[in-house]
Design a protein around this motif. Structure first.
Motif, PDB file in Angstrom:
ATOM      1  N   ALA A 107      18.887  -8.494  23.257  1.00 49.24           N
ATOM      2  CA  ALA A 107      19.660  -7.832  24.300  1.00 49.24           C
ATOM      3  C   ALA A 107      20.495  -6.661  23.822  1.00 49.24           C
ATOM      4  CB  ALA A 107      20.556  -8.853  24.969  1.00 49.24           C
ATOM      5  N   THR A 121      21.435  -3.468  21.791  1.00 54.30           N
ATOM      6  CA  THR A 121      20.992  -2.353  20.954  1.00 54.30           C
ATOM      7  C   THR A 121      22.113  -1.342  20.855  1.00 54.30           C
ATOM      8  OG1 THR A 121      18.966  -2.577  22.198  1.00 54.30           O
ATOM      9  CG2 THR A 121      19.004  -0.864  20.553  1.00 54.30           C
ATOM     10  N   ARG A 142      19.542  17.452  23.790  1.00 57.15           N
ATOM     11  CA  ARG A 142      20.950  17.806  23.744  1.00 57.15           C
ATOM     12  C   ARG A 142      21.484  17.489  22.361  1.00 57.15           C
ATOM     13  NH1 ARG A 142      25.234  14.656  27.487  1.00 57.15           N
ATOM     14  NH2 ARG A 142      27.026  15.406  26.332  1.00 57.15           N
ATOM     15  N   PRO A 202      23.602  15.938  19.833  1.00 57.66           N
ATOM     16  CA  PRO A 202      24.561  14.827  19.919  1.00 57.66           C
ATOM     17  C   PRO A 202      25.913  15.165  19.300  1.00 57.66           C
ATOM     18  CG  PRO A 202      22.451  14.085  19.045  1.00 57.66           C
ATOM     19  CD  PRO A 202      22.416  15.567  19.042  1.00 57.66           C
ATOM     20  N   GLN A 213      26.042  -8.802  21.626  1.00 55.17           N
ATOM     21  CA  GLN A 213      26.613  -7.456  21.720  1.00 55.17           C
ATOM     22  C   GLN A 213      27.940  -7.352  20.973  1.00 55.17           C
ATOM     23  OE1 GLN A 213      25.762  -4.629  22.412  1.00 55.17           O
ATOM     24  NE2 GLN A 213      27.363  -3.436  23.359  1.00 55.17           N
ATOM     25  N   ALA A 269      28.302  10.114  16.581  1.00 53.23           N
ATOM     26  CA  ALA A 269      28.468   9.781  17.990  1.00 53.23           C
ATOM     27  C   ALA A 269      27.775   8.447  18.215  1.00 53.23           C
ATOM     28  CB  ALA A 269      27.848  10.855  18.868  1.00 53.23           C
ATOM     29  N   VAL A 270      28.387   7.606  19.034  1.00 53.36           N
ATOM     30  CA  VAL A 270      27.787   6.305  19.329  1.00 53.36           C
ATOM     31  C   VAL A 270      27.376   6.302  20.796  1.00 53.36           C
ATOM     32  CG1 VAL A 270      28.168   3.816  19.398  1.00 53.36           C
ATOM     33  CG2 VAL A 270      29.203   5.175  17.588  1.00 53.36           C
ATOM     34  N   GLN A 329      26.839   5.253  24.439  1.00 50.96           N
ATOM     35  CA  GLN A 329      27.597   4.308  25.249  1.00 50.96           C
ATOM     36  C   GLN A 329      26.735   3.613  26.298  1.00 50.96           C
ATOM     37  OE1 GLN A 329      30.871   3.538  24.614  1.00 50.96           O
ATOM     38  NE2 GLN A 329      30.494   4.807  22.824  1.00 50.96           N
ATOM     39  N   ASP A 330      25.540   4.159  26.551  1.00 52.93           N
ATOM     40  CA  ASP A 330      24.646   3.477  27.474  1.00 52.93           C
ATOM     41  C   ASP A 330      23.206   3.782  27.090  1.00 52.93           C
ATOM     42  OD1 ASP A 330      25.663   5.875  29.963  1.00 52.93           O
ATOM     43  OD2 ASP A 330      23.975   6.010  28.583  1.00 52.93           O
ATOM     44  N   ILE A 331      22.269   3.170  27.799  1.00 55.51           N
ATOM     45  CA  ILE A 331      20.856   3.302  27.438  1.00 55.51           C
ATOM     46  C   ILE A 331      20.392   4.753  27.512  1.00 55.51           C
ATOM     47  CG2 ILE A 331      18.505   2.605  28.040  1.00 55.51           C
ATOM     48  CD1 ILE A 331      19.563  -0.056  28.909  1.00 55.51           C
ATOM     49  N   SER A 332      20.866   5.490  28.508  1.00 59.04           N
ATOM     50  CA  SER A 332      20.428   6.890  28.622  1.00 59.04           C
ATOM     51  C   SER A 332      20.878   7.712  27.425  1.00 59.04           C
ATOM     52  CB  SER A 332      21.005   7.546  29.876  1.00 59.04           C
ATOM     53  OG  SER A 332      20.759   6.739  30.977  1.00 59.04           O
ATOM     54  N   GLN A 333      22.093   7.480  26.950  1.00 56.26           N
ATOM     55  CA  GLN A 333      22.560   8.221  25.782  1.00 56.26           C
ATOM     56  C   GLN A 333      21.749   7.838  24.554  1.00 56.26           C
ATOM     57  OE1 GLN A 333      26.788   7.977  25.175  1.00 56.26           O
ATOM     58  NE2 GLN A 333      27.266   8.973  27.107  1.00 56.26           N
ATOM     59  N   SER A 361      18.578   9.619  24.650  1.00 53.90           N
ATOM     60  CA  SER A 361      18.659  11.046  24.338  1.00 53.90           C
ATOM     61  C   SER A 361      18.855  11.275  22.847  1.00 53.90           C
ATOM     62  CB  SER A 361      19.726  11.749  25.168  1.00 53.90           C
ATOM     63  OG  SER A 361      20.999  11.454  24.689  1.00 53.90           O
ATOM     64  N   PHE A 362      19.515  10.349  22.143  1.00 55.12           N
ATOM     65  CA  PHE A 362      19.599  10.476  20.677  1.00 55.12           C
ATOM     66  C   PHE A 362      18.200  10.326  20.089  1.00 55.12           C
ATOM     67  CE2 PHE A 362      23.829  10.754  21.303  1.00 55.12           C
ATOM     68  CZ  PHE A 362      24.717   9.846  20.758  1.00 55.12           C
TER      69      PHE A 362
END
Lengths: 250, 573
Positions: B318, B320, B370, B372, B391, B415-416, B418-422, B425-426
């Motif tokens: 669960a 990541t 983008r 990061p 988690q 940068a860490v 904060q959600d799945i979309s970020q 994008s990394f």
């Protein structure tokens, strides 16, 4: 000038939602939760106000159980100065949130109250409007651009069905944010480290003198019906017949 | 050229086929007999470029390109550089005369086996199947076959074996070493229509499926049942599991889940003569006899055609976390890796690196990416991923690791997500490097395993060696000691290539690395195996090839130095 930003913890936007077998709600166990994307945009806008020198303090607030603290930490890691957790286990719906926000705003006295236009779990799009009504503050919803005036006012471009509408509001005011307002920043390490030392103050509805009664009860949550295949009709008469007798639309 | 041969009278005995190691041996002979360097040049220029071909495509001959015959101009040169393929890159590979030409009666026979739908002769479709993903290699097969069952594959191969028709097994055609496209006119055997999932045991996570299943589809399938595929690569939307297995694909999660040699439990393979070899076990442990499937994993389609795969999939956990970190120099990257292993331990699931040049290329050429860390212009970037079941626990470990890394000055910023979309994008920044490179012009790609401490030194060496003629970029699976060295130039250029090869291979061999970490040898490195494997080892490999494919019809001209060459050279002596 102080800016207060309300944020909500929701199921992550990228997760595939599953309805629970007992139909009481959606599967939340072991599911990734994150800050509501529109709330992120609201917080980003507040941080930009501060960086532009228009705001002196950005305070982030969230309401609910203990896991809200995670979302508040994200807010602090993005750069908010301070956080408020309104702690309650009672399920909260927009009107209750609006009442609690009114109480918090009365304490904090912000000049701008920023919210996301809606949460991606309920898509209610009500909280911002309700709290503006309760506070008797002007409101500009679905903001896609915000400019500061020099007479303690803001000009907001809103995305409406017909295009863009521009409003000027006297502060203090409520603004809810839409997708095109900005692109939220990533939480970077220096800020993540600093966030550990920032305060998260805890309040309860009782302390805020707000009584929360659930407005309604959820009876059942089901999947929308699966999309049925289309049917080819042979003639216009057949189409009319189907529209009349099967679909009952004419 | 012909008249030169005839007058020399030595045509029958000297048929020069250039292979790496042989070239080194033969070079003295060559230098002695082959006269004039000018004559050599005249040879090459006289071979006409077919209309419309892009010139010159990259070649891949080590050592050979450096041989400059010096001696007596009285002796003529008898290179037999006849070009059968249309791509200039094949100028020094000669088609094996023993393969048959495709005839109408063959096509009719295949139509009988597969039906009309399974037989493709349309030129547009063929052009796509004949060209590799990087647009670097193009064969000209006249026939593409799409079997739907193992039985059909068996019948096809039986026929091809009997008639000595060369065959190229093909999956998603996303390979980077030209291993999945014909060199000349080999028949393409595409497994894409064999894409059924046969069985998935939800208790154990063991998946059995056909070779043509696309990796991403499999990942989605097992994902909805609580598991993940044990490998993940940028090509996942197109690559097929049969191809992954045949190339022993590595990818982004090898660090955590290990290689396919460990995760594949069984295979069904069709051998060159059509024999169906059923090794499709679904047992985690089975020590009964020699583990034959290991030969086919990484065999690159030269020992058999994989038709079914049985693979174990790990549970989908669960929690990541993805962090994108900036480092000033490569030494810091290494130390950060050591720290990560220590402090993140069992939850570390990926450790990738890219240099400043790679990041710039991605941001410039790929839409929707983008930066990061827009405020940090550093020289190196790391992407660290953790995967775990808790988690809170994982976040704590990650925070502790990041804090200590910053305090020790190993990383300067990060940068860490904060959600799945970020997180996505990394990852897009790292996964998009290969694609972005292709958009900048010509790319020479090298995939090397190098001891960790020397990994980046090669990049710096190449940079100072090539100076302004090309942009040298380094990135890759640092956690596995795997460097992807990419050299970008406005166009493919043989002079530039000569500066790169064999220097890169020699450098890697000297560092005791591998000239192909995960991409395989394919066509590009078919003559370079001696840089990483001993002669004795290559001889045993050739023994296996002779055993399983005596007629050499499966994916010829690839992986090992061509058997026809050894055959012919011995004829000449």
């Amino acid at each position: 000038m102080k800016v207060l930003v309300a944020v909500k913890r929701v199921i992550d936007y990228a997760v595939k939602i599953r309805v629970k077998a007992d139909k009481t709600g959606v599967e939340m166990n072991n599911v990734k939760m994150s800050m509501n994307p529109f709330c992120e945009i609201a917080l980003e806008e507040a941080l930009r106000f501060r960086e532009a020198g228009k705001a002196s303090e950005v305070v982030v607030v969230s309401m609910g159980g203990p896991q809200c603290v995670e979302t508040l930490r994200t807010g602090l890691a993005m750069g908010a100065d301070r956080a408020i957790h309104v702690s309650t286990e009672i399920p909260l719906y927009p009107l209750a949130v609006a009442k609690l926000l009114r109480a918090v705003a009365a304490n904090e006295q912000p000049q701008i109250l920023l919210l996301g236009k809606q949460a991606i779990d309920d898509d209610a799009n009500q909280t911002g409007q309700m709290v503006a009504g309760l506070l008797k503050w002007p409101q500009a919803t679905f903001a896609s651009k915000v400019y500061f005036g020099d007479k303690n006012d803001v000009t907001v471009e809103r995305e409406v069905d017909g295009g863009l509408e521009t409003l000027r509001l006297q502060l203090p005011a409520v603004i809810t944010t839409d997708l095109r307002l900005n692109e939220p920043r990533y939480a970077t390490l220096p800020n993540i480290m600093k966030a550990k030392k920032k305060t998260i103050s805890k309040l309860t509805p009782e302390e805020l003198k707000v009584e929360i009664k659930p407005d309604f009860k959820i009876l059942e949550v089901v999947d929308p019906p699966k999309r049925k295949g289309g049917v080819m009709v042979g003639s216009v008469d057949e189409l009319v017949d189907k529209l009349k007798n099967e679909a009952h639309v004419i | 050229m012909k008249s030169v041969w005839k007058s020399s009278g030595l045509e029958a005995r000297f048929r020069f086929l250039m292979t790496g190691s042989r070239m080194i041996e033969q070079s003295r002979v060559l230098a002695h007999f082959c006269g004039n360097r000018n004559l050599m040049k005249a040879e090459e220029s006289r071979v006409p470029l077919p209309e419309g071909s892009v010139s010159p495509r990259a070649q891949s001959l080590p050592a050979a390109s450096h041989i400059v015959p010096q001696s007596d101009p009285r002796h003529a040169c008898f290179f037999h550089i006849r070009r059968y393929g249309s791509a200039p890159g094949h100028s020094r590979v000669v088609k094996d005369r023993r393969f048959a030409e495709l005839k109408d009666v063959d096509i009719a026979h295949f139509r009988q086996i597969l039906g009309d739908k399974g037989v493709v002769v349309d030129s547009d479709e063929l052009k796509v199947a004949n060209t590799d993903w990087m647009n670097k290699y193009e064969g000209h097969s006249q026939l593409l076959l799409r079997p739907r069952t193992t039985q059909q594959v068996s019948e096809i191969l039986q026929y091809c074996y009997a008639g000595r028709l060369a065959v190229v097994p093909q999956g998603g055609n996303t390979g980077l070493v030209g291993g999945s496209v014909p060199v000349f006119d080999e028949v393409i055997l595409n497994l894409g229509a064999m894409n059924k999932i046969l069985n998935f045991d939800e208790a154990s996570g063991i998946l059995v499926c056909e070779a043509g299943c696309i990796l991403e589809s499999l990942d989605n399938y097992v994902g909805s049942r609580g598991y993940v595929m044990p490998l993940d690569l940028g090509a996942k939307g197109s690559c097929q599991i049969g191809g992954n297995v045949s190339t022993n694909a590595g990818g982004l999660r090898l660090l955590r889940y290990g290689s396919l040699h460990g995760n594949v439990l069984g295979l069904e393979v069709v051998l060159a003569d059509g024999t169906v070899l059923d090794l499709l076990g679904t047992l985690r442990k089975d020590n009964t006899g020699y583990d034959l499937k290991q030969l086919f994993i990484g065999g690159e389609g030269t020992l058999g055609v994989v038709t079914k795969v049985s693979i174990i999939t790990p549970p989908k956990l669960a929690s990541t976390n993805v962090a994108f970190l900036a480092c000033e120099d490569y030494v810091s990257c290494q130390k950060t890796f050591a720290q990560a292993k220590l402090q993140l331990g069992e939850i570390l699931s990926a450790f990738e690196f890219l240099d400043r040049y790679a990041l710039d290329v991605v941001l410039k050429h790929l839409d929707g990416t983008r930066d990061p860390l827009p405020d940090s212009k550093q020289h190196f970037y790391l992407l660290v991923e953790t995967t775990g079941s808790n988690q809170l626990h994982d976040k704590e470990k990650l925070d502790a690791f990041l804090e200590s890394a910053i305090e020790q000055g190993l990383i300067t910023d990060g940068a860490v997500a904060q959600d799945i979309s970020q997180a996505a994008s990394f990852w897009k920044v790292r996964e998009g490097v290969a694609e972005a490179m292709g958009k900048g012009g010509a790319v020479y790609k090298y995939d090397l395993s190098i001891p960790l401490k020397d990994l980046y030194t090669l990049v710096e060496d190449m940079r100072s060696r090539l100076k302004d003629s090309a942009t040298v970029v380094g990135y890759g699976h640092m956690g596995d000691g795997n460097l992807h060295l990419n050299i970008m130039a406005p166009k493919y250029d043989n002079e530039l290539l000569a500066q790169i090869e064999p220097y890169v291979y020699e450098w890697t061999a000297a560092a005791k690395g591998s000239i192909s970490a995960e991409h395989g040898l394919g066509f590009m490195k078919a003559k370079a195996i001696h840089y990483s494997k001993s002669t004795a080892a290559v001889q045993v490999m050739e023994g296996f090839k002779k055993l399983l494919d005596p007629r050499g019809i499966l994916n010829p001209y690839k992986v090992l130095p061509s058997p026809s060459e050894s055959h012919v050279i011995s004829e000449a002596t």
